[in-house]
Design a protein around this motif. Structure first.
Motif, mmCIF file in Angstrom:
data_model
loop_
_atom_site.group_PDB
_atom_site.id
_atom_site.type_symbol
_atom_site.label_atom_id
_atom_site.label_comp_id
_atom_site.label_asym_id
_atom_site.label_seq_id
_atom_site.Cartn_x
_atom_site.Cartn_y
_atom_site.Cartn_z
ATOM 1 N N GLY A 29 41.659 22.994 54.726
ATOM 2 C CA GLY A 29 42.791 23.907 54.835
ATOM 3 C C GLY A 29 42.534 25.123 53.974
ATOM 4 O O GLY A 29 41.943 25.014 52.893
ATOM 5 N N ALA A 30 42.927 26.272 54.470
ATOM 6 C CA ALA A 30 42.794 27.522 53.711
ATOM 7 C C ALA A 30 44.130 28.233 53.721
ATOM 8 O O ALA A 30 44.852 28.214 54.725
ATOM 9 C CB ALA A 30 41.720 28.421 54.334
ATOM 10 N N ALA A 31 44.461 28.865 52.613
ATOM 11 C CA ALA A 31 45.687 29.656 52.502
ATOM 12 C C ALA A 31 45.338 30.991 51.873
ATOM 13 O O ALA A 31 44.651 31.041 50.848
ATOM 14 C CB ALA A 31 46.731 28.922 51.666
ATOM 15 N N LEU A 32 45.783 32.059 52.516
ATOM 16 C CA LEU A 32 45.534 33.418 52.049
ATOM 17 C C LEU A 32 46.811 33.979 51.448
ATOM 18 O O LEU A 32 47.864 33.925 52.079
ATOM 19 C CB LEU A 32 45.103 34.313 53.214
ATOM 20 C CG LEU A 32 44.028 33.804 54.158
ATOM 21 C CD1 LEU A 32 43.749 34.839 55.247
ATOM 22 C CD2 LEU A 32 42.768 33.449 53.408
ATOM 23 N N LEU A 33 46.728 34.531 50.248
ATOM 24 C CA LEU A 33 47.871 35.151 49.583
ATOM 25 C C LEU A 33 47.707 36.663 49.630
ATOM 26 O O LEU A 33 46.645 37.193 49.258
ATOM 27 C CB LEU A 33 47.965 34.691 48.128
ATOM 28 C CG LEU A 33 49.050 35.358 47.269
ATOM 29 C CD1 LEU A 33 50.443 35.022 47.782
ATOM 30 C CD2 LEU A 33 48.881 34.955 45.810
ATOM 31 N N GLY A 38 53.257 37.168 50.818
ATOM 32 C CA GLY A 38 53.101 36.421 52.060
ATOM 33 C C GLY A 38 51.872 35.532 52.019
ATOM 34 O O GLY A 38 50.856 35.871 51.415
ATOM 35 N N VAL A 39 51.990 34.384 52.654
ATOM 36 C CA VAL A 39 50.897 33.420 52.720
ATOM 37 C C VAL A 39 50.625 33.098 54.184
ATOM 38 O O VAL A 39 51.554 32.848 54.960
ATOM 39 C CB VAL A 39 51.240 32.116 51.949
ATOM 40 C CG1 VAL A 39 50.177 31.053 52.151
ATOM 41 C CG2 VAL A 39 51.416 32.420 50.463
ATOM 42 N N VAL A 40 49.352 33.108 54.549
ATOM 43 C CA VAL A 40 48.909 32.720 55.889
ATOM 44 C C VAL A 40 47.939 31.569 55.703
ATOM 45 O O VAL A 40 46.997 31.670 54.913
ATOM 46 C CB VAL A 40 48.217 33.899 56.613
ATOM 47 C CG1 VAL A 40 47.644 33.451 57.945
ATOM 48 C CG2 VAL A 40 49.189 35.053 56.799
ATOM 49 N N SER A 41 48.175 30.469 56.412
ATOM 50 C CA SER A 41 47.303 29.315 56.252
ATOM 51 C C SER A 41 46.826 28.813 57.605
ATOM 52 O O SER A 41 47.423 29.102 58.647
ATOM 53 C CB SER A 41 48.027 28.201 55.490
ATOM 54 O OG SER A 41 49.183 27.799 56.189
ATOM 55 N N LEU A 73 44.632 41.511 50.393
ATOM 56 C CA LEU A 73 44.375 40.095 50.155
ATOM 57 C C LEU A 73 44.163 39.889 48.662
ATOM 58 O O LEU A 73 43.314 40.538 48.048
ATOM 59 C CB LEU A 73 43.142 39.656 50.948
ATOM 60 C CG LEU A 73 42.748 38.191 50.841
ATOM 61 C CD1 LEU A 73 43.851 37.276 51.353
ATOM 62 C CD2 LEU A 73 41.445 37.953 51.621
ATOM 63 N N VAL A 74 44.956 39.004 48.062
ATOM 64 C CA VAL A 74 44.931 38.785 46.618
ATOM 65 C C VAL A 74 44.150 37.526 46.248
ATOM 66 O O VAL A 74 43.388 37.516 45.287
ATOM 67 C CB VAL A 74 46.376 38.675 46.072
ATOM 68 C CG1 VAL A 74 46.397 38.335 44.601
ATOM 69 C CG2 VAL A 74 47.142 39.947 46.343
ATOM 70 N N ALA A 75 44.348 36.455 47.001
ATOM 71 C CA ALA A 75 43.710 35.183 46.662
ATOM 72 C C ALA A 75 43.573 34.318 47.911
ATOM 73 O O ALA A 75 44.305 34.486 48.893
ATOM 74 C CB ALA A 75 44.520 34.438 45.601
#
Length: 146
Positions: A29-33, A38-41, A73-75
């Motif tokens: 699983g990956a989650a983009l902050l 906002g988070v997109v996973s 994109l932060v993290a």
């Protein structure tokens, strides 16, 4: 990173539960902050023709782009492992980090906003944090095309 790190890791863990990995049995699983919070996973999706399989990070980048996110994109948090009886990945001693293709995809998304996101790999005993630039030094991106 701010207090949202546990939430980002939890989002990656939740995404891994949706993995389709009948061949490897390895759920990622990956989650983009993003800067706006906002988070997109997304999760990995395997295919019997292995070369057509899609990594969780690639799916998350595609989803973010489809939602209109360009840069900031932060993290990125990544979890992976064989699933337990409830579908949660059993974390190993080493963190899962993006493959080369996914590093490139993350770089291009980040480059659109001029950021160098923190990549957080989750393992049994803790987190490994590295800037994307350390994982993909001298990256090729949009600026190279001008």
């Amino acid at each position: 990173m701010s207090g949202s790190e546990p939430d980002l890791v939890a989002a990656a863990m939740a995404a891994a539960r949706g993995a389709y990995a009948p061949y490897s049995g390895f759920h990622v699983g990956a989650a983009l902050l993003f800067a706006d919070g906002g988070v997109v996973s997304a999760a990995n999706v395997e295919n019997a023709s292995y070369g057509l399989s899609l990594c969780a990070e690639a799916n998350a980048v595609a989803r973010a782009m489809t939602e209109g996110r360009r840069g900031e994109l932060v993290a990125v948090a990544i979890v992976g492992g064989k699933p337990d009886a409830e579908g949660h990945p059993l974390l190993g001693p080493e963190p899962v980090m993006p493959c080369g293709r996914c590093r490139q995809m993350l770089y291009e998304l980040a480059a659109l906003g001029g950021t160098d996101p923190e990549v957080i790999g989750v393992a049994q005993d803790g987190l490994t944090r590295l800037p994307l630039s350390a994982l993909l030094p001298h990256a090729f991106g949009p600026a190279n095309l001008t």
